[in-house]
Motif scaffolding. Sequence first.
Motif, PDB file in Angstrom:
ATOM      1  N   ASP A   1      26.865  29.298  69.167  1.00  0.00           N
ATOM      2  CA  ASP A   1      27.841  28.533  69.954  1.00  0.00           C
ATOM      3  C   ASP A   1      27.219  27.255  70.531  1.00  0.00           C
ATOM      4  N   HIS A   2      26.020  26.924  70.057  1.00  0.00           N
ATOM      5  CA  HIS A   2      25.334  25.711  70.519  1.00  0.00           C
ATOM      6  C   HIS A   2      24.912  24.811  69.364  1.00  0.00           C
TER       7      HIS A   2
ATOM      8  N   HIS B   1      19.272  25.502  72.428  1.00  0.00           N
ATOM      9  CA  HIS B   1      18.652  26.589  71.673  1.00  0.00           C
ATOM     10  C   HIS B   1      19.475  26.778  70.418  1.00  0.00           C
TER      11      HIS B   1
ATOM     12  N   ASP C   1      22.264  28.030  78.356  1.00  0.00           N
ATOM     13  CA  ASP C   1      22.221  29.486  78.569  1.00  0.00           C
ATOM     14  C   ASP C   1      21.007  29.961  79.370  1.00  0.00           C
TER      15      ASP C   1
ATOM     16  N   HIS D   1      28.157  28.723  80.866  1.00  0.00           N
ATOM     17  CA  HIS D   1      29.422  29.325  80.407  1.00  0.00           C
ATOM     18  C   HIS D   1      30.241  29.838  81.584  1.00  0.00           C
TER      19      HIS D   1
HETATM   20 ZN   LIG Z   1      25.874  30.154  74.680  1.00  0.00          ZN
END
Ligand SMILES: [Zn+2]
Length: 246
Positions: free
Chosen positions: A97-98, A93, A186, A230
Amino acid sequence: MTCGWLTGPLSNFLAGESGRIRVPVPCFLIDHPRGKVLFDSGLHPAVQVDAAGRLGNAARLFDVDFAAGEDVAARLAALGVDVRHVRHLVNSHLHFDHTGGNASIPNAQLVVQRREWQAGADPDLARKNYYDRRDYDTGHDVLQVDGEHDLYGDGRIVCIPTWGHTPGHQSLRVRLDGGEIVLTADACYLRRTLEALHLPNIVHDADGMRESLARLRRLRDAGARIVFGHDPEDWATVPQAPSPVA
Ligand SMILES: [Zn+2]
């Protein structure tokens, strides 16, 4: 590959919980005979020098540990992989942080769900979902897929739709010689998310996310190893690539 760490409110991962949690930012390299595939690209390297400047509001929520050598390009270099030779970059997505390392993977075709890409292009949805255009508006050739997508047609690397966290989130099913793994990203932050169907406090579509978790449970029950997005405890059991950082 561990590409940094974020420390933030536990309620962001499990609604209603108090305290804070320190979580890894994972990226995965899959070496397929037809090409190298990177699943997610972590944080933008500028975060190493000025997290608040790059991340804005997110930097108020999260403390970031992200040292030189921990960005995805440095991680790949430590593995002897030329970033120019990554053939496909699959984004689960569009969160910071991706996709922060997308620009460091210049020649890859970007593989993303059509509905995620459309949300990223819609200023309203982009704002609501906390996307930063600079992360993914990087001029890549983009392959927009609809639902399940078998990357090389051999069942080895398959994008699976896991909507809910964001409008078009996807996870990756990878069939290794030793068995099947599912990189949830996520769609499922932590083991507890899956076991207790415990959602985070910020969700784009809670019902969609519950359906996605049910799908992940079915894959788990059929024998797949689930690699959570995570989860620091689970992550400690996942084999790690050699690191350039001591
Ligand atoms: Zn994330």
